[in-house]
Design a protein around this motif. Structure first.
Motif, PDB file in Angstrom:
ATOM      1  N   THR A 177     -55.079  -1.301  -0.466  1.00 61.02           N
ATOM      2  CA  THR A 177     -54.795  -1.791  -1.814  1.00 61.02           C
ATOM      3  C   THR A 177     -53.416  -1.278  -2.172  1.00 61.02           C
ATOM      4  O   THR A 177     -53.236  -0.117  -2.529  1.00 61.02           O
ATOM      5  CB  THR A 177     -55.838  -1.291  -2.829  1.00 61.02           C
ATOM      6  N   GLY A 178     -52.418  -2.140  -2.005  1.00 58.80           N
ATOM      7  CA  GLY A 178     -51.037  -1.699  -2.067  1.00 58.80           C
ATOM      8  C   GLY A 178     -50.461  -1.623  -3.463  1.00 58.80           C
ATOM      9  O   GLY A 178     -50.655  -2.520  -4.286  1.00 58.80           O
ATOM     10  N   ALA A 179     -49.716  -0.530  -3.700  1.00 64.79           N
ATOM     11  CA  ALA A 179     -48.981  -0.363  -4.950  1.00 64.79           C
ATOM     12  C   ALA A 179     -47.477  -0.452  -4.729  1.00 64.79           C
ATOM     13  O   ALA A 179     -46.712  -0.347  -5.683  1.00 64.79           O
ATOM     14  CB  ALA A 179     -49.331   0.980  -5.588  1.00 64.79           C
ATOM     15  N   GLY A 180     -47.059  -0.641  -3.488  1.00 62.84           N
ATOM     16  CA  GLY A 180     -45.640  -0.742  -3.175  1.00 62.84           C
ATOM     17  C   GLY A 180     -45.403  -0.464  -1.715  1.00 62.84           C
ATOM     18  O   GLY A 180     -46.168   0.257  -1.069  1.00 62.84           O
ATOM     19  N   ALA A 181     -44.331  -1.046  -1.169  1.00 61.15           N
ATOM     20  CA  ALA A 181     -44.050  -0.884   0.256  1.00 61.15           C
ATOM     21  C   ALA A 181     -42.552  -0.845   0.502  1.00 61.15           C
ATOM     22  O   ALA A 181     -41.770  -1.512  -0.181  1.00 61.15           O
ATOM     23  CB  ALA A 181     -44.669  -2.027   1.060  1.00 61.15           C
ATOM     24  N   TYR A 182     -42.188  -0.049   1.512  1.00 63.63           N
ATOM     25  CA  TYR A 182     -40.833  -0.078   2.051  1.00 63.63           C
ATOM     26  C   TYR A 182     -40.950  -0.546   3.493  1.00 63.63           C
ATOM     27  O   TYR A 182     -41.724   0.020   4.280  1.00 63.63           O
ATOM     28  CB  TYR A 182     -40.169   1.301   2.009  1.00 63.63           C
ATOM     29  N   VAL A 183     -40.190  -1.596   3.865  1.00 61.82           N
ATOM     30  CA  VAL A 183     -40.305  -2.209   5.185  1.00 61.82           C
ATOM     31  C   VAL A 183     -38.973  -2.077   5.911  1.00 61.82           C
ATOM     32  O   VAL A 183     -37.953  -2.608   5.464  1.00 61.82           O
ATOM     33  CB  VAL A 183     -40.699  -3.695   5.080  1.00 61.82           C
ATOM     34  N   ASP A 184     -38.987  -1.403   7.048  1.00 62.81           N
ATOM     35  CA  ASP A 184     -37.791  -1.194   7.860  1.00 62.81           C
ATOM     36  C   ASP A 184     -37.706  -2.257   8.948  1.00 62.81           C
ATOM     37  O   ASP A 184     -38.697  -2.571   9.601  1.00 62.81           O
ATOM     38  CB  ASP A 184     -37.862   0.202   8.496  1.00 62.81           C
ATOM     39  N   GLU A 185     -36.518  -2.831   9.138  1.00 67.17           N
ATOM     40  CA  GLU A 185     -36.257  -3.809  10.193  1.00 67.17           C
ATOM     41  C   GLU A 185     -37.281  -4.948  10.156  1.00 67.17           C
ATOM     42  O   GLU A 185     -38.055  -5.159  11.084  1.00 67.17           O
ATOM     43  CB  GLU A 185     -36.245  -3.124  11.567  1.00 67.17           C
ATOM     44  N   MET A 186     -37.225  -5.722   9.116  1.00 63.37           N
ATOM     45  CA  MET A 186     -38.253  -6.727   8.844  1.00 63.37           C
ATOM     46  C   MET A 186     -38.388  -7.779   9.938  1.00 63.37           C
ATOM     47  O   MET A 186     -39.494  -8.245  10.221  1.00 63.37           O
ATOM     48  CB  MET A 186     -37.952  -7.397   7.497  1.00 63.37           C
ATOM     49  N   THR A 187     -37.285  -8.179  10.573  1.00 67.11           N
ATOM     50  CA  THR A 187     -37.369  -9.233  11.580  1.00 67.11           C
ATOM     51  C   THR A 187     -38.144  -8.799  12.813  1.00 67.11           C
ATOM     52  O   THR A 187     -38.561  -9.642  13.614  1.00 67.11           O
ATOM     53  CB  THR A 187     -35.976  -9.694  12.033  1.00 67.11           C
ATOM     54  N   LEU A 188     -38.345  -7.499  12.999  1.00 66.79           N
ATOM     55  CA  LEU A 188     -39.056  -7.009  14.179  1.00 66.79           C
ATOM     56  C   LEU A 188     -40.569  -6.988  13.993  1.00 66.79           C
ATOM     57  O   LEU A 188     -41.306  -6.695  14.932  1.00 66.79           O
ATOM     58  CB  LEU A 188     -38.567  -5.598  14.536  1.00 66.79           C
ATOM     59  N   LEU A 189     -41.042  -7.306  12.796  1.00 66.08           N
ATOM     60  CA  LEU A 189     -42.481  -7.286  12.536  1.00 66.08           C
ATOM     61  C   LEU A 189     -43.110  -8.623  12.924  1.00 66.08           C
ATOM     62  O   LEU A 189     -42.482  -9.674  12.820  1.00 66.08           O
ATOM     63  CB  LEU A 189     -42.746  -7.021  11.053  1.00 66.08           C
ATOM     64  N   ILE A 234     -42.021  -4.657  -3.274  1.00 65.23           N
ATOM     65  CA  ILE A 234     -41.726  -4.452  -1.859  1.00 65.23           C
ATOM     66  C   ILE A 234     -40.217  -4.410  -1.679  1.00 65.23           C
ATOM     67  O   ILE A 234     -39.486  -5.217  -2.250  1.00 65.23           O
ATOM     68  CB  ILE A 234     -42.309  -5.582  -0.993  1.00 65.23           C
ATOM     69  N   PHE A 235     -39.769  -3.452  -0.879  1.00 67.45           N
ATOM     70  CA  PHE A 235     -38.345  -3.289  -0.568  1.00 67.45           C
ATOM     71  C   PHE A 235     -38.196  -3.298   0.951  1.00 67.45           C
ATOM     72  O   PHE A 235     -38.998  -2.686   1.660  1.00 67.45           O
ATOM     73  CB  PHE A 235     -37.814  -1.971  -1.137  1.00 67.45           C
ATOM     74  N   GLY A 236     -37.181  -3.995   1.456  1.00 65.77           N
ATOM     75  CA  GLY A 236     -37.042  -4.058   2.901  1.00 65.77           C
ATOM     76  C   GLY A 236     -35.611  -4.297   3.344  1.00 65.77           C
ATOM     77  O   GLY A 236     -34.758  -4.739   2.567  1.00 65.77           O
ATOM     78  N   THR A 237     -35.361  -3.982   4.618  1.00 64.33           N
ATOM     79  CA  THR A 237     -34.041  -4.189   5.216  1.00 64.33           C
ATOM     80  C   THR A 237     -34.179  -4.998   6.501  1.00 64.33           C
ATOM     81  O   THR A 237     -35.230  -4.989   7.146  1.00 64.33           O
ATOM     82  CB  THR A 237     -33.374  -2.852   5.578  1.00 64.33           C
ATOM     83  N   THR A 238     -33.110  -5.676   6.853  1.00 62.88           N
ATOM     84  CA  THR A 238     -33.095  -6.374   8.144  1.00 62.88           C
ATOM     85  C   THR A 238     -31.668  -6.642   8.569  1.00 62.88           C
ATOM     86  O   THR A 238     -30.784  -6.875   7.737  1.00 62.88           O
ATOM     87  CB  THR A 238     -33.865  -7.700   8.080  1.00 62.88           C
ATOM     88  N   ASN A 239     -31.457  -6.594   9.879  1.00 60.57           N
ATOM     89  CA  ASN A 239     -30.229  -7.120  10.454  1.00 60.57           C
ATOM     90  C   ASN A 239     -30.416  -8.615  10.687  1.00 60.57           C
ATOM     91  O   ASN A 239     -31.548  -9.087  10.822  1.00 60.57           O
ATOM     92  CB  ASN A 239     -29.920  -6.430  11.783  1.00 60.57           C
ATOM     93  N   PRO A 240     -29.338  -9.391  10.756  1.00 60.43           N
ATOM     94  CA  PRO A 240     -29.479 -10.826  11.006  1.00 60.43           C
ATOM     95  C   PRO A 240     -30.077 -11.105  12.376  1.00 60.43           C
ATOM     96  O   PRO A 240     -29.962 -10.307  13.299  1.00 60.43           O
ATOM     97  CB  PRO A 240     -28.045 -11.350  10.909  1.00 60.43           C
ATOM     98  N   ASP A 241     -30.687 -12.265  12.484  1.00 61.48           N
ATOM     99  CA  ASP A 241     -31.320 -12.698  13.723  1.00 61.48           C
ATOM    100  C   ASP A 241     -31.006 -14.179  13.890  1.00 61.48           C
ATOM    101  O   ASP A 241     -30.069 -14.704  13.286  1.00 61.48           O
ATOM    102  CB  ASP A 241     -32.830 -12.428  13.642  1.00 61.48           C
TER     103      ASP A 241
END
Length: 417
Positions: free
Chosen positions: A121-133, A152-159
């Motif tokens: 039951t999520g109250a917030g998330a930080y997502v690293d390298e989103m394209t790899l998920l 939700i907060f996240g980062t990604t390099n271009p793909d």
């Protein structure tokens, strides 16, 4: 939260101040400052995040989470000494403590990762390298952020521009109520001009467009377009300070390719020799025992005993044969294809990898080693699986022994988000 002397750009400050959407994404080139901005925003969110649910940090592996997320969060020069002491995490652990809040650490390295979100039951998330998920994992994560006010907060390099994250989410940002910020290398105010110049020199072609310019571009054409036989193929070798490995792409019907890789006194890697057996050309298949003996004779003839023997990880029977023959230092290859290709490409671009002219199989394969256009249209970066045996052995060896040679090769930089 204590302030530090860390300098932020106007773009970083704006992204922190305005990242109030349900999904906030920092995307762009490597070392562009997007990760620092997103992590500072995550710290601010942890303080005010709604109760009654779980906070989570998500990444591909525990190692990447430790390096990309908790490393900076525990660095006093980034978050200040007081805050750094209030971030507690041990590499490999499934739980962290951030500013007094318990944070679940969830990895998503394969299709089975979706099961790790069950009951959340999520109250917030930080997502690293989103394209790899995995795509379905990301969708399930969003579904699990059910506490009112969860962000939700996240980062990604271009793909690849056909990647699911780009097509289904970022391209629909306005429609879906997503906030995004695009960063380039020149947006990071803490990088020296010398470092930026070195980064720009370390990449070429596809990797330059993605990792330096921050563009979502499709892979096409030659993979090692920077390879120049006149520059990278040599007739003489310098003295070798170390022999990191011989690297094997195993084949019975397909060619068997083994490359001997040395670290030269001129601070370059060299593919010094190649053993190759093509059963179609020779009209004779060889057994695992015969390959092991041939490899041993080949190395003994050159008077070389490499630190490691890096083997195609799918060649279980041959790895077993090598162990039976008491071959020292046998390890399965690191087989993350794009990481291996990128590392080899960076070495070629910086003129830090050369090949002895006797390695005819590798030299023949390199110019034709190309991206698969059909896969690219589906949003995937894959080489064409044809005439690639020595090329595979090359990336196996270079990538798997990187910790041995990287400290001795100038102009090779750690690539971090």
């Amino acid at each position: 939260m204590e302030t530090t002397e860390l300098r932020l750009s106007d773009k970083q400050e704006r992204s922190i101040a305005h990242s109030t959407a349900w999904l906030n994404v920092w995307e762009g080139s490597v070392r562009s400052g997007k990760t620092i901005a997103s992590l500072l925003r995550w710290l601010m969110y942890v303080v005010t995040a709604p109760r009654g649910g779980q906070l989570v940090v998500v990444g591909k592996t525990y190692d990447t989470v430790a390096r990309n997320v908790f490393g900076p969060l525990q660095d006093p020069s980034i978050v200040g000494p007081v805050v750094a002491k209030l971030v507690s995490y041990t590499r490999g652990a499934s739980v962290a403590w951030v500013l007094g809040r318990q944070v679940e650490v969830i990895t998503a390295n394969d299709a089975k990762a979706e099961a790790r979100l069950r009951g959340l039951t999520g109250a917030g998330a930080y997502v690293d390298e989103m394209t790899l998920l995995p795509k379905e994992f990301f969708k399930r994560l969003i579904d699990r952020m059910s506490v009112p006010g969860a962000l939700i907060f996240g980062t990604t390099n271009p793909d690849n521009p056909g990647h699911w994250l780009k097509k289904e989410w970022l391209n629909r940002a306005d429609e879906l109520g997503i906030r995004t910020w695009h960063f380039t290398l020149d947006d990071n105010p803490v990088l020296s001009a010398e470092y930026v110049a070195r980064m720009k020199a370390a990449f070429t072609g596809l990797w330059y467009r993605r990792y330096i310019l921050g563009h979502w571009v499709q892979s096409e054409g030659a993979i090692y377009e920077m390879f120049d036989a006149a520059r990278h193929v040599v007739d003489e070798l310098p003295a070798m300070t170390r022999w990191p490995c011989d690297a094997i792409d195993y084949g019975t019907v397909n060619p068997f390719a083994d490359l001997l890789i040395g670290l030269g006194s001129d601070q370059r890697l060299y593919v010094a020799s190649e053993y190759r057996h093509d059963s179609r050309t020779a009209r004779r298949q060889m057994t695992d025992a015969e390959y092991s003996a041939a490899r041993r004779d080949w190395l003994q003839a050159q008077g070389v005993r490499p630190d490691f023997t890096v083997v195609d990880p799918s060649a279980a029977s041959f790895i077993e044969q090598l162990h039976r023959d008491n071959t020292p230092g046998v390890v399965p290859a690191e087989n993350t294809v794009l990481d291996g290709i990128r590392t080899v490409a960076s070495l070629f671009a910086a003129d830090r990898l050369r090949i002895h002219r006797s390695c005819a199989g590798l030299i023949d394969e390199l110019p034709g080693y190309s991206w698969d256009d059909e896969a690219a249209e589906k949003g995937e970066d894959k080489p064409i699986k044809q005439d690639d045996h020595s090329c595979d052995a090359l990336r196996y060896g270079v990538r798997t022994t990187e910790a041995l040679w990287r400290p001795h090769i100038p102009m090779m930089l750690e690539v971090a988000a």
